[in-house]
Motif scaffolding. Structure first.
Motif, PDB file in Angstrom:
ATOM      1  N   TYR A  10       0.855  -1.181   0.000  1.00  0.00           N
ATOM      2  CA  TYR A  10       0.000   0.000   0.000  1.00  0.00           C
ATOM      3  C   TYR A  10       0.894   1.234   0.000  1.00  0.00           C
ATOM      4  CZ  TYR A  10      -3.580   3.344   1.585  1.00  0.00           C
ATOM      5  OH  TYR A  10      -4.437   4.411   1.691  1.00  0.00           O
ATOM      6  N   GLU A  11       0.569   2.197  -0.840  1.00  0.00           N
ATOM      7  CA  GLU A  11       1.351   3.424  -0.883  1.00  0.00           C
ATOM      8  C   GLU A  11       0.669   4.489  -0.033  1.00  0.00           C
ATOM      9  OE1 GLU A  11       2.650   7.315  -1.844  1.00  0.00           O
ATOM     10  OE2 GLU A  11       0.697   6.591  -2.519  1.00  0.00           O
ATOM     11  N   TYR A  12       1.419   5.070   0.893  1.00  0.00           N
ATOM     12  CA  TYR A  12       0.872   6.073   1.805  1.00  0.00           C
ATOM     13  C   TYR A  12       1.829   7.261   1.869  1.00  0.00           C
ATOM     14  CZ  TYR A  12      -0.517   8.308   6.204  1.00  0.00           C
ATOM     15  OH  TYR A  12      -0.902   9.219   7.171  1.00  0.00           O
ATOM     16  N   ARG A  13       1.405   8.379   1.311  1.00  0.00           N
ATOM     17  CA  ARG A  13       2.163   9.624   1.362  1.00  0.00           C
ATOM     18  C   ARG A  13       3.620   9.443   0.924  1.00  0.00           C
ATOM     19  NH1 ARG A  13      -0.191  12.605   6.854  1.00  0.00           N
ATOM     20  NH2 ARG A  13      -2.392  12.491   6.238  1.00  0.00           N
ATOM     21  N   GLY A  14       3.794   8.706  -0.144  1.00  0.00           N
ATOM     22  CA  GLY A  14       5.128   8.495  -0.686  1.00  0.00           C
ATOM     23  C   GLY A  14       5.893   7.346  -0.067  1.00  0.00           C
ATOM     24  N   CYS A  15       5.288   6.653   0.890  1.00  0.00           N
ATOM     25  CA  CYS A  15       5.936   5.503   1.534  1.00  0.00           C
ATOM     26  C   CYS A  15       5.258   4.219   1.066  1.00  0.00           C
ATOM     27  CB  CYS A  15       5.835   5.623   3.056  1.00  0.00           C
ATOM     28  SG  CYS A  15       6.456   4.192   3.969  1.00  0.00           S
ATOM     29  N   ASP A  16       6.043   3.281   0.559  1.00  0.00           N
ATOM     30  CA  ASP A  16       5.522   1.982   0.152  1.00  0.00           C
ATOM     31  C   ASP A  16       5.452   1.067   1.372  1.00  0.00           C
ATOM     32  OD1 ASP A  16       5.402   2.645  -2.609  1.00  0.00           O
ATOM     33  OD2 ASP A  16       7.562   2.275  -2.778  1.00  0.00           O
ATOM     34  N   ILE A  17       4.254   0.749   1.818  1.00  0.00           N
ATOM     35  CA  ILE A  17       4.084  -0.186   2.931  1.00  0.00           C
ATOM     36  C   ILE A  17       4.065  -1.597   2.364  1.00  0.00           C
ATOM     37  CG2 ILE A  17       2.561  -0.956   4.777  1.00  0.00           C
ATOM     38  CD1 ILE A  17       1.578   1.927   5.016  1.00  0.00           C
ATOM     39  N   VAL A  18       4.989  -2.415   2.837  1.00  0.00           N
ATOM     40  CA  VAL A  18       5.113  -3.802   2.378  1.00  0.00           C
ATOM     41  C   VAL A  18       4.901  -4.683   3.599  1.00  0.00           C
ATOM     42  CG1 VAL A  18       6.571  -5.507   1.232  1.00  0.00           C
ATOM     43  CG2 VAL A  18       6.791  -3.081   0.632  1.00  0.00           C
ATOM     44  N   TYR A  19       3.810  -5.444   3.598  1.00  0.00           N
ATOM     45  CA  TYR A  19       3.475  -6.279   4.749  1.00  0.00           C
ATOM     46  C   TYR A  19       3.452  -7.747   4.360  1.00  0.00           C
ATOM     47  CZ  TYR A  19       0.676  -8.965   7.971  1.00  0.00           C
ATOM     48  OH  TYR A  19       0.262  -9.962   8.813  1.00  0.00           O
ATOM     49  N   GLY A  20       3.923  -8.596   5.260  1.00  0.00           N
ATOM     50  CA  GLY A  20       3.802 -10.029   5.075  1.00  0.00           C
ATOM     51  C   GLY A  20       4.940 -10.774   5.736  1.00  0.00           C
ATOM     52  N   ARG A  21       4.680 -11.980   6.112  1.00  0.00           N
ATOM     53  CA  ARG A  21       5.736 -12.809   6.712  1.00  0.00           C
ATOM     54  C   ARG A  21       6.817 -13.084   5.665  1.00  0.00           C
ATOM     55  NH1 ARG A  21       5.144 -15.281  11.617  1.00  0.00           N
ATOM     56  NH2 ARG A  21       3.350 -14.428  12.738  1.00  0.00           N
ATOM     57  N   GLY A  22       8.053 -12.777   6.037  1.00  0.00           N
ATOM     58  CA  GLY A  22       9.170 -12.988   5.136  1.00  0.00           C
ATOM     59  C   GLY A  22       9.349 -11.899   4.101  1.00  0.00           C
ATOM     60  N   CYS A  23       8.621 -10.784   4.240  1.00  0.00           N
ATOM     61  CA  CYS A  23       8.698  -9.751   3.194  1.00  0.00           C
ATOM     62  C   CYS A  23      10.077  -9.110   3.109  1.00  0.00           C
ATOM     63  CB  CYS A  23       7.619  -8.686   3.394  1.00  0.00           C
ATOM     64  SG  CYS A  23       7.822  -7.628   4.845  1.00  0.00           S
ATOM     65  N   SER A 161       5.958   7.628   9.410  1.00  0.00           N
ATOM     66  CA  SER A 161       6.045   8.998   9.911  1.00  0.00           C
ATOM     67  C   SER A 161       7.218   9.700   9.252  1.00  0.00           C
ATOM     68  CB  SER A 161       6.243   8.988  11.433  1.00  0.00           C
ATOM     69  OG  SER A 161       6.591  10.259  11.928  1.00  0.00           O
ATOM     70  N   ALA A 162       7.093  11.028   9.121  1.00  0.00           N
ATOM     71  CA  ALA A 162       8.189  11.821   8.574  1.00  0.00           C
ATOM     72  C   ALA A 162       9.011  12.486   9.668  1.00  0.00           C
ATOM     73  CB  ALA A 162       7.637  12.908   7.635  1.00  0.00           C
ATOM     74  N   GLY A 163       8.580  12.351  10.924  1.00  0.00           N
ATOM     75  CA  GLY A 163       9.183  13.142  11.997  1.00  0.00           C
ATOM     76  C   GLY A 163      10.107  12.360  12.905  1.00  0.00           C
ATOM     77  N   MET A 187      10.162  11.402   5.313  1.00  0.00           N
ATOM     78  CA  MET A 187       9.273  10.246   5.218  1.00  0.00           C
ATOM     79  C   MET A 187      10.044   9.072   4.632  1.00  0.00           C
ATOM     80  SD  MET A 187       6.036   9.692   5.912  1.00  0.00           S
ATOM     81  CE  MET A 187       4.662   8.581   5.569  1.00  0.00           C
ATOM     82  N   PRO A 188       9.929   7.885   5.233  1.00  0.00           N
ATOM     83  CA  PRO A 188      10.617   6.741   4.627  1.00  0.00           C
ATOM     84  C   PRO A 188      10.055   6.431   3.255  1.00  0.00           C
ATOM     85  CG  PRO A 188       9.103   6.014   6.347  1.00  0.00           C
ATOM     86  CD  PRO A 188       9.160   7.504   6.427  1.00  0.00           C
ATOM     87  N   VAL A 189      10.915   5.915   2.382  1.00  0.00           N
ATOM     88  CA  VAL A 189      10.437   5.510   1.059  1.00  0.00           C
ATOM     89  C   VAL A 189       9.709   4.179   1.140  1.00  0.00           C
ATOM     90  CG1 VAL A 189      12.207   6.801  -0.164  1.00  0.00           C
ATOM     91  CG2 VAL A 189      12.635   4.393   0.438  1.00  0.00           C
ATOM     92  N   ALA A 190       9.997   3.399   2.198  1.00  0.00           N
ATOM     93  CA  ALA A 190       9.332   2.101   2.345  1.00  0.00           C
ATOM     94  C   ALA A 190       9.309   1.693   3.805  1.00  0.00           C
ATOM     95  CB  ALA A 190      10.032   1.020   1.512  1.00  0.00           C
ATOM     96  N   ASP A 191       8.277   0.947   4.165  1.00  0.00           N
ATOM     97  CA  ASP A 191       8.111   0.376   5.498  1.00  0.00           C
ATOM     98  C   ASP A 191       7.865  -1.117   5.299  1.00  0.00           C
ATOM     99  OD1 ASP A 191       7.318  -0.456   8.004  1.00  0.00           O
ATOM    100  OD2 ASP A 191       5.681   0.988   8.219  1.00  0.00           O
ATOM    101  N   PHE A 192       8.855  -1.934   5.662  1.00  0.00           N
ATOM    102  CA  PHE A 192       8.715  -3.387   5.564  1.00  0.00           C
ATOM    103  C   PHE A 192       8.249  -3.916   6.923  1.00  0.00           C
ATOM    104  CE2 PHE A 192      10.941  -2.675   1.725  1.00  0.00           C
ATOM    105  CZ  PHE A 192      10.834  -3.814   0.935  1.00  0.00           C
TER     106      PHE A 192
END
Length: 406
Positions: A10-23, A161-163, A187-192
């Motif tokens: 899911y993309e949120y405010r420029g951050c790609d959220i990547v969720y899942g076991r082993g991602c 978060s960007a802060g 802001m992070p570019v991605a959140d694993f």
């Protein structure tokens, strides 16, 4: 039991959220797709020494791992951010990967902001003494900042978060007698978000962070700038966290490590949801008030004060009590006179199930005689601007809440 997807992006405010076991297996491929060659991992010493956690990250990065900086600390001092910048230059890294709890993720983000800002630590401290420290790199192109990927391993809710303020000047060097902090937007570019990595974190560390993340969901619906979208993510996140966190870190966890993978999956997704469009408000102002006085964990303060803060809010305004009830698994239908107290009781039960502190006096750092000064800090804290419409908080009213929580 509320189901969650096995994996999603899911993309949120420029951050790609990547969720899942082993991602985290996909870390190297993700960096390659963005043209990034060498990543410096940023973490604390305990995380760096946790091979069960670090090995999947090292494997995921592969030949794009430039090295590991494991010198972050909970006090989040500017020295750490500048040490990260030096380590990046020494290893010719072009990206940062923050791993762990809120402190490490904040250090990674703010190292990126400090690097783009260009001022030395000495320059920033001089500006702080003159009262002139403002947002870092506010006039710089975001593309000038080294990109940051975050990999959370606690429930503090600090990843999307960007802060993240960093102490530039300690209290004993400050003209005001209080620490001076600086922050930039990075802001992070991605959140694993990988539940398998959360399971490598000691249960005590997970429990300590849980109330901080949970309270982001509590605060958003009653914030004066809440909207239907922020309400939806907060309420659904609360539903997941209320069900899952006691099974992961509370009385039902059944051991020193997470023993319920399905509950862990729901807890991680819930912690993500309450961060989306979050509106930190009164509870966080209380936490910041104590941070101005002590070196103290925010989650511990939140745990002790949140039932009392909610009771205070409900005595003055509606504070979206029906939405909060829904998020906490309480049917508000036909209970308009009782729902507020039911919400307070459910939050207290949840806190107690996590084994979190119930009274301010249980926190070793706190002193009763400091409560009036802390109340003044709370009233003036920026998140209080999001207090519910119709609330007129005063230092006297805040001090009364603190004394009830003592």
């Amino acid at each position: 039991m509320l189901p969650v997807a096995d994996d999603f992006e899911y993309e949120y405010r420029g951050c790609d959220i990547v969720y899942g076991r082993g991602c985290v297996d996909r870390l190297g491929a993700y960096l390659a797709d963005r043209g990034l060659e060498r990543a410096l991992v940023v973490c604390g010493s305990n995380v760096g020494a946790n091979d069960d956690l670090m090995e999947p990250i090292r494997d995921g990065l592969g030949d794009r791992l430039a090295g590991v900086f494991d010198g972050t600390t909970p006090d989040k001092r500017a020295e750490s951010a500048f040490e990260v910048i030096d380590a990046m230059r020494d290893r010719d890294a072009d990206a940062l990967v923050g791993v762990g709890g809120g402190s490490s993720l904040d250090i990674a983000r703010q190292a990126s902001a400090f690097a783009a800002d260009g001022r030395s630590l000495a320059d920033l401290r001089t500006a702080a003494r003159d009262g002139e420290v403002d947002s870092l790199a506010a006039d710089r192109d975001p593309d000038d900042r080294p990109p940051v990927v975050v990999i959370p391993t606690t429930f503090a809710g600090a990843d999307v978060s960007a802060g993240g303020s960093i102490e530039v000047l300690p209290a004993d060097e400050s003209p005001t007698g209080h620490p001076v902090s600086a922050r930039g937007s990075a802001m992070p570019v991605a959140d694993f978000a990988d539940p398998e990595l959360f399971e490598t974190t000691p249960t005590s560390a997970l429990a300590g962070s849980a109330m901080n993340g949970f309270d982001k969901g509590i605060e958003t619906p009653y914030a004066r700038d809440a909207d239907p979208v922020s309400d939806a993510t907060a309420v659904h996140g609360l539903r997941l966290l209320t069900d899952a966190l006691p099974r992961v870190v509370g009385d039902d966890a059944g051991g020193t490590e997470a023993s319920d993978p399905e509950a862990m999956d729901r807890a991680v997704v819930g912690s993500l949801l309450v961060q989306l469009d979050r509106k930190v408000s009164v509870v966080h102002a209380f936490g910041h008030g104590f941070a101005r006085r002590y070196d103290i964990q925010q989650g511990a303060v939140h745990a002790a004060v949140v039932p009392h803060v909610l009771r205070y809010l409900f005595s003055k305004v509606d504070a979206s009590r029906d939405l909060l009830a829904t998020g906490l698994g309480i049917d508000p239908e036909g209970r308009s006179d009782e729902v507020a107290e039911a919400v307070v009781e459910r939050v207290a039960e949840f806190r107690d199930a996590l084994g979190a502190p119930a009274r301010l006096r249980d926190l070793p750092e706190t002193q009763r005689e400091d409560l009036p000064a802390i109340a003044e800090f709370v009233v003036d804290d920026p998140p209080m601007a999001r207090a519910p419409e119709g609330l007129d908080p005063t230092a006297e009213a805040i001090e009364a809440v603190l004394r009830e929580a003592w």
